[in-house]
Scaffold this active site. Structure first.
Site, PDB file in Angstrom:
ATOM      1  CG  LEU A  33     -10.175  -4.720  31.829  1.00 11.97           C
ATOM      2  CD1 LEU A  33     -10.137  -3.933  30.519  1.00 11.97           C
ATOM      3  CD2 LEU A  33     -10.822  -6.094  31.609  1.00 11.97           C
ATOM      4  CG  HIS A  37      -8.866  -9.132  31.463  1.00  8.80           C
ATOM      5  ND1 HIS A  37      -8.730  -8.755  32.766  1.00  8.80           N
ATOM      6  CD2 HIS A  37      -9.913 -10.001  31.437  1.00  8.80           C
ATOM      7  CE1 HIS A  37      -9.647  -9.356  33.510  1.00  8.80           C
ATOM      8  NE2 HIS A  37     -10.370 -10.129  32.735  1.00  8.80           N
ATOM      9  CE  LYS A 148      -7.706 -16.513  37.221  1.00  5.10           C
ATOM     10  NZ  LYS A 148      -8.695 -17.173  38.119  1.00  5.10           N
ATOM     11  CG  ASP A 149     -11.595 -18.179  34.987  1.00  6.96           C
ATOM     12  OD1 ASP A 149     -11.626 -18.426  36.196  1.00  6.96           O
ATOM     13  OD2 ASP A 149     -11.382 -17.041  34.540  1.00  6.96           O
ATOM     14  CB  SER A 185     -10.659  -9.326  38.306  1.00 12.09           C
ATOM     15  OG  SER A 185     -10.547  -9.401  36.912  1.00 12.09           O
ATOM     16  NE  ARG A 186     -13.149 -14.221  41.896  1.00 13.36           N
ATOM     17  CZ  ARG A 186     -14.375 -14.160  42.396  1.00 13.36           C
ATOM     18  NH1 ARG A 186     -14.553 -13.781  43.628  1.00 13.36           N
ATOM     19  NH2 ARG A 186     -15.421 -14.474  41.662  1.00 13.36           N
TER      20      ARG A 186
HETATM   21  O1  PAF Z   1     -14.347 -14.909  32.996  1.00 19.50           O
HETATM   22  C1  PAF Z   1     -15.106 -13.942  33.192  1.00 19.50           C
HETATM   23  O2  PAF Z   1     -14.683 -12.824  33.462  1.00 19.50           O
HETATM   24  C2  PAF Z   1     -16.612 -14.176  33.118  1.00 19.50           C
HETATM   25  O3  PAF Z   1     -16.951 -15.439  33.566  1.00 19.50           O
HETATM   26  C3  PAF Z   1     -17.199 -13.899  31.724  1.00 19.50           C
HETATM   27  C4  PAF Z   1     -16.656 -14.873  30.684  1.00 19.50           C
HETATM   28  C5  PAF Z   1     -16.889 -12.481  31.300  1.00 19.50           C
HETATM   29  C6  PAF Z   1     -18.725 -14.061  31.746  1.00 19.50           C
HETATM   30  O4  PAF Z   1     -19.317 -13.185  32.643  1.00 19.50           O
END
Ligand code: PAF
Length: 281
Positions: A33, A37, A148-149, A185-186
Site C-alpha cells: 500500500l 491507496h 492511474k489504472d 506498488s511496483r
Molecule cells: O488495481 C489493483 O490493485 C487490482 O487490479 C485490483 C483492483 C485489486 C484487482 O485485483
C-alpha cells in the site's frame, strides 16, 4: 479493526453491518500500500459507515508468471498502515478465492481487448473476475479505484452498469511523488536510478498535454513528438503511447474532444503505466 481470511466470516460481518443499514465502502488492493491507496481509503472513511479493504495478489490477472512472483508483498506493514482507518481487512489466500474447480471468467467487451488488454492478454478478465467476486462477498455501497489504472476504472464501471450491480464506483485521482512519478506498488522495485529514468513518463505526458492544448489536433503528430522525447532517455522502453477519447475510450486520429493520453513503459524488469487527461476547454 478485524482481519478476515475467510469468506464466510467476512460475509457474516458484512451481513451484520447491512442489517444495521450501514453503508459499506470497499477498496480492493493487491497490497504494497502507498499514498494512492491511503487517499482512497480515507475518502471511503468519510463517505461510509464501514470501510473494508481487501489485500489479495490476484494470480488470474498476471499474464507473466515472473511478474506475479516478483510482485511486492508487505502484508504486516500494510495492516499496520491501515489498522486505524479500515474496519475490516480481508486477506484471503489463493485457495479461498479460487477453490478447486473454479471456472468463472468475466470479459468486458470491447474495453478489455484494447489498450493494456492488447499488451497483457487476459489481464482485464482476471481483474474483472476477482473484482466481481469481491463485490459479491463485500456487497459495497461504494467501491474505490485509482485513476492511474484508467482502463481498469472504466472496465469496472462498465461491468457495474452492464450487470446492474447496485454499487457506486468512485474514482480517485492519481497520487504522485514530488518528482511527478505516479505512485504504484511496483515503484518499490525501482532502484534510485530507475526512478530518475521513470520521471520521463510523466514529463512526456505533460508535454503531450501541452502540445494538444497549444492546438495540435493530429494524434499521430502528438505521439511522434512524445516519442522523440522518450527516445532521448536511455534505459526506458516505451511499450505504447496512445491517445483515446475520454467519452468512449476509442483511439482518435483527430483530437476534437477531451482525451486521455496513456503510456506503458518498461524500466529494467518493472513495467509502469501512467496517463493524463486533457480537457480542451
Ligand atoms: O488495481 C489493483 O490493485 C487490482 O487490479 C485490483 C483492483 C485489486 C484487482 O485485483
Amino acid at each position: 479493526m478485524t482481519v478476515c481470511k475467510n469468506i464466510k466470516k467476512l460475509i457474516f460481518k458484512i451481513n451484520k453491518a447491512k442489517t444495521n443499514h450501514n453503508s459499506i465502502g470497499f477498496i480492493p488492493t493487491m497490497g504494497a500500500l502507498h499514498k494512492g491507496h491511503l487517499s482512497l481509503i480515507q475518502k471511503a472513511r468519510k463517505e461510509n459507515d464501514v470501510v473494508v479493504v481487501s489485500i489479495f495478489v490476484n494470480p488470474k490477472q498476471f499474464n507473466n508468471p515472473e511478474d506475479l512472483k516478483r510482485y511486492p508483498r508487505t502484508i504486516e506493514r500494510d495492516v499496520d498502515l491501515i489498522r486505524d482507518i479500515a474496519d475490516i481487512i480481508f486477506i484471503p489466500d489463493t485457495e479461498e478465492i479460487y477453490p478447486k474447480g473454479f471456472g468463472a471468467n468475466i470479459h468486458i467487451s470491447p474495453l478489455a481487448d484494447v489498450g493494456e488488454g492488447k499488451y497483457r492478454p487476459g489481464h482485464f478478465d482476471g481483474m474483472a473476475t476477482v473484482v466481481l467476486k469481491l463485490f459479491h462477498i463485500t456487497q459495497p455501497t461504494r467501491a474505490y479505484f485509482g485513476k492511474k489504472d484508467y482502463q481498469q476504472y472504466l472496465i469496472v464501471k462498465q461491468m457495474v452498469r452492464d450487470l446492474h450491480l447496485p454499487i457506486k464506483i468512485v474514482g480517485g485521482e492519481t497520487m504522485r511523488e514530488e518528482s511527478g512519478l505516479a505512485m504504484s506498488s511496483r515503484n518499490v522495485r525501482l532502484s534510485h536510478s530507475d526512478k530518475e529514468k521513470a520521471l520521463i513518463i510523466y514529463q512526456t505526458l505533460q508535454q503531450g498535454k501541452e502540445i494538444i492544448q497549444q492546438g495540435e489536433q493530429n494524434a499521430q503528430n502528438v505521439i511522434k513528438k512524445m516519442t522523440d522525447i522518450t527516445e532521448r532517455e536511455e534505459g526506458i522502453t516505451i511499450e505504447y503511447i496512445e491517445i483515446r477519447n475520454m467519452s468512449d475510450f476509442l483511439e482518435t486520429d483527430e483530437i476534437t474532444e477531451d482525451v486521455v493520453i496513456l503510456i506503458a513503459a518498461q524500466i529494467g524488469e518493472v513495467r509502469l503505466i501512467d496517463n493524463i487527461e486533457v480537457h480542451l476547454s
